[in-house]
Design an enzyme around this catalytic site. Structure first.
Site, PDB file in Angstrom:
ATOM      1  N   ASN A  11      24.186 -18.886 -31.928  1.00  0.00           N
ATOM      2  CA  ASN A  11      24.123 -18.739 -30.483  1.00  0.00           C
ATOM      3  C   ASN A  11      22.683 -18.695 -30.313  1.00  0.00           C
ATOM      4  O   ASN A  11      22.092 -17.957 -30.656  1.00  0.00           O
ATOM      5  CB  ASN A  11      24.724 -17.659 -29.929  1.00  0.00           C
ATOM      6  CG  ASN A  11      24.511 -17.008 -28.630  1.00  0.00           C
ATOM      7  OD1 ASN A  11      23.936 -17.908 -27.961  1.00  0.00           O
ATOM      8  ND2 ASN A  11      24.879 -15.825 -28.240  1.00  0.00           N
ATOM      9  N   LYS A  13      21.082 -18.564 -27.383  1.00  0.00           N
ATOM     10  CA  LYS A  13      20.691 -17.766 -26.106  1.00  0.00           C
ATOM     11  C   LYS A  13      19.773 -18.822 -25.363  1.00  0.00           C
ATOM     12  O   LYS A  13      19.888 -19.976 -25.104  1.00  0.00           O
ATOM     13  CB  LYS A  13      20.383 -16.414 -26.335  1.00  0.00           C
ATOM     14  CG  LYS A  13      21.183 -15.802 -27.475  1.00  0.00           C
ATOM     15  CD  LYS A  13      20.880 -14.219 -27.566  1.00  0.00           C
ATOM     16  CE  LYS A  13      21.528 -13.601 -28.635  1.00  0.00           C
ATOM     17  NZ  LYS A  13      21.618 -12.383 -28.882  1.00  0.00           N
ATOM     18  N   HIS A  98      30.214 -12.578 -24.475  1.00  0.00           N
ATOM     19  CA  HIS A  98      29.486 -11.934 -25.192  1.00  0.00           C
ATOM     20  C   HIS A  98      28.833 -10.803 -24.422  1.00  0.00           C
ATOM     21  O   HIS A  98      28.823 -10.580 -23.277  1.00  0.00           O
ATOM     22  CB  HIS A  98      28.066 -13.097 -25.481  1.00  0.00           C
ATOM     23  CG  HIS A  98      27.122 -12.491 -26.058  1.00  0.00           C
ATOM     24  ND1 HIS A  98      26.133 -11.755 -26.023  1.00  0.00           N
ATOM     25  CD2 HIS A  98      26.904 -13.135 -27.518  1.00  0.00           C
ATOM     26  CE1 HIS A  98      25.288 -11.564 -26.942  1.00  0.00           C
ATOM     27  NE2 HIS A  98      25.569 -12.465 -27.940  1.00  0.00           N
ATOM     28  N   GLU A 100      26.168  -9.648 -23.840  1.00  0.00           N
ATOM     29  CA  GLU A 100      24.971  -9.857 -22.947  1.00  0.00           C
ATOM     30  C   GLU A 100      25.634 -10.050 -21.466  1.00  0.00           C
ATOM     31  O   GLU A 100      25.131  -9.978 -20.504  1.00  0.00           O
ATOM     32  CB  GLU A 100      24.004 -10.700 -23.382  1.00  0.00           C
ATOM     33  CG  GLU A 100      23.189 -10.231 -24.710  1.00  0.00           C
ATOM     34  CD  GLU A 100      22.640 -11.109 -25.461  1.00  0.00           C
ATOM     35  OE1 GLU A 100      22.469 -12.280 -25.229  1.00  0.00           O
ATOM     36  OE2 GLU A 100      22.289 -10.757 -26.708  1.00  0.00           O
ATOM     37  N   GLU A 170      31.204  -8.189 -32.527  1.00  0.00           N
ATOM     38  CA  GLU A 170      29.852  -8.154 -32.414  1.00  0.00           C
ATOM     39  C   GLU A 170      29.402  -6.622 -31.825  1.00  0.00           C
ATOM     40  O   GLU A 170      29.480  -6.457 -30.685  1.00  0.00           O
ATOM     41  CB  GLU A 170      29.368  -9.026 -31.500  1.00  0.00           C
ATOM     42  CG  GLU A 170      29.380 -10.440 -31.850  1.00  0.00           C
ATOM     43  CD  GLU A 170      28.341 -11.499 -31.187  1.00  0.00           C
ATOM     44  OE1 GLU A 170      27.589 -11.830 -32.301  1.00  0.00           O
ATOM     45  OE2 GLU A 170      27.917 -11.253 -30.053  1.00  0.00           O
ATOM     46  N   GLY A 176      20.682  -8.160 -32.267  1.00  0.00           N
ATOM     47  CA  GLY A 176      19.156  -8.362 -32.255  1.00  0.00           C
ATOM     48  C   GLY A 176      18.416  -6.935 -32.388  1.00  0.00           C
ATOM     49  O   GLY A 176      17.369  -6.922 -31.992  1.00  0.00           O
ATOM     50  N   SER A 216      22.722  -9.132 -36.091  1.00  0.00           N
ATOM     51  CA  SER A 216      21.667  -9.036 -37.109  1.00  0.00           C
ATOM     52  C   SER A 216      21.888  -9.576 -38.387  1.00  0.00           C
ATOM     53  O   SER A 216      21.729  -9.104 -39.534  1.00  0.00           O
ATOM     54  CB  SER A 216      20.913  -7.627 -37.117  1.00  0.00           C
ATOM     55  OG  SER A 216      20.464  -7.347 -35.930  1.00  0.00           O
TER      56      SER A 216
END
Ligand code: PEP
Length: 254
Positions: A11, A13, A98, A100, A170, A176, A216
């Site tokens: 991904n 992003k 996701h 985000e 996730e 991240g 991560s």
């Protein structure tokens, strides 16, 4: 136990210009010429989809995915993109839900359910993300949260849709942050998700369901995660932006 082909997705992003995307994919094609460890999916930004599609072979081991879609077929949705447009650009996969998107764009379970339906109707395989925030992990409420995300978006979906879904666990606290779930935490969560899918939709959906771990992932931790019995692949953010680290993660599949 059903044999499940591993699937690793990158991904990207909101990263990579078209020129940068082309250069990364050209390098990955060279590095992965002999790779036979499973399926690979690249999810560049929308602007790079068409250029990347042109670089991928027609019966590919490396396939193209998008990071988002809108559930409507067309219309007045400024800034959005439809499933058919993504198919036209060469996508076979699309990330849905996701954290985000949930956090910054307020996407709800009900809205994600519509996206799943639209994606599959257009011939896209959704990579559907679920995962708990840190307070739910620390308080031990994470199983309740995961069950609620699954039920909220997937309840009552037809078998034709469910059987196309790839699930991605996730944990939000791992995305991240450099703090990945341990292999044991990942396995425990994946087993719970598979069990919940079996309760909700039956073993014929749950057993072949592929569940990726994301959060991560690095060349250093990928293998220990991938050898867990219910970890069927990885969803990689930061480490997928660099050919060397993504290739090294992929080679740990073999
Ligand atoms: C992600 O955003 O899907 C992700 C897993 O990111 P990272 O690998 O950078 O934690």
């Amino acid at each position: 136990m059903t044999a499940r082909t591993k699937i690793v997705a990158g991904n990207w992003k909101m990263n990579k210009t078209v020129a940068e995307a082309i250069s990364l994919v050209e390098q990955l094609k060279k590095d992965l010429a002999a790779f036979s460890g499973g399926e690979v999916v690249l999810c560049p930004p929308f602007t790079a989809l068409a250029s990347v599609a042109k670089l991928l072979p027609t019966s590919p081991r490396i396939q193209l995915g998008a990071q988002n879609l809108h559930p409507a077929a067309q219309g007045a949705f400024t800034g959005e993109i439809s499933a058919t447009m993504l198919r036209e650009a060469g996508c076979r996969f699309v990330i849905v839900g996701h954290s985000e998107r949930r956090r910054y764009f307020g996407e709800t379970d009900a809205f994600l359910r519509e996206k799943l339906l639209a994606a599959v109707a257009a011939g896209l395989r959704p990579i559907f993300c679920v995962g708990e925030e840190l307070p739910d992990r620390e308080s031990g409420r994470w199983p309740i949260h995961l069950r609620s995300q699954l039920q909220g978006a997937l309840h009552g979906l037809p078998v034709e849709v469910l059987s196309e879904i790839i699930l991605a666990y996730e944990p939000v606290w791992a995305i991240g942050t450099g703090r990945n779930a341990t292999p044991e935490q990942a396995q425990e969560a994946h087993a719970l998700l598979r069990k919940e899918m079996e309760i909700l939709h039956g073993a014929s959906i749950a057993s072949p369901l592929r569940i990726q771990y994301g959060g991560s992932v690095t060349p250093q931790n990928a293998r220990a995660l991938l050898i867990q019995p219910d970890v069927d692949g990885l969803l990689v953010g930061g480490a997928s932006l660099n050919a060397e680290s993504f290739t090294s993660i992929l080679l740990s599949v073999e």
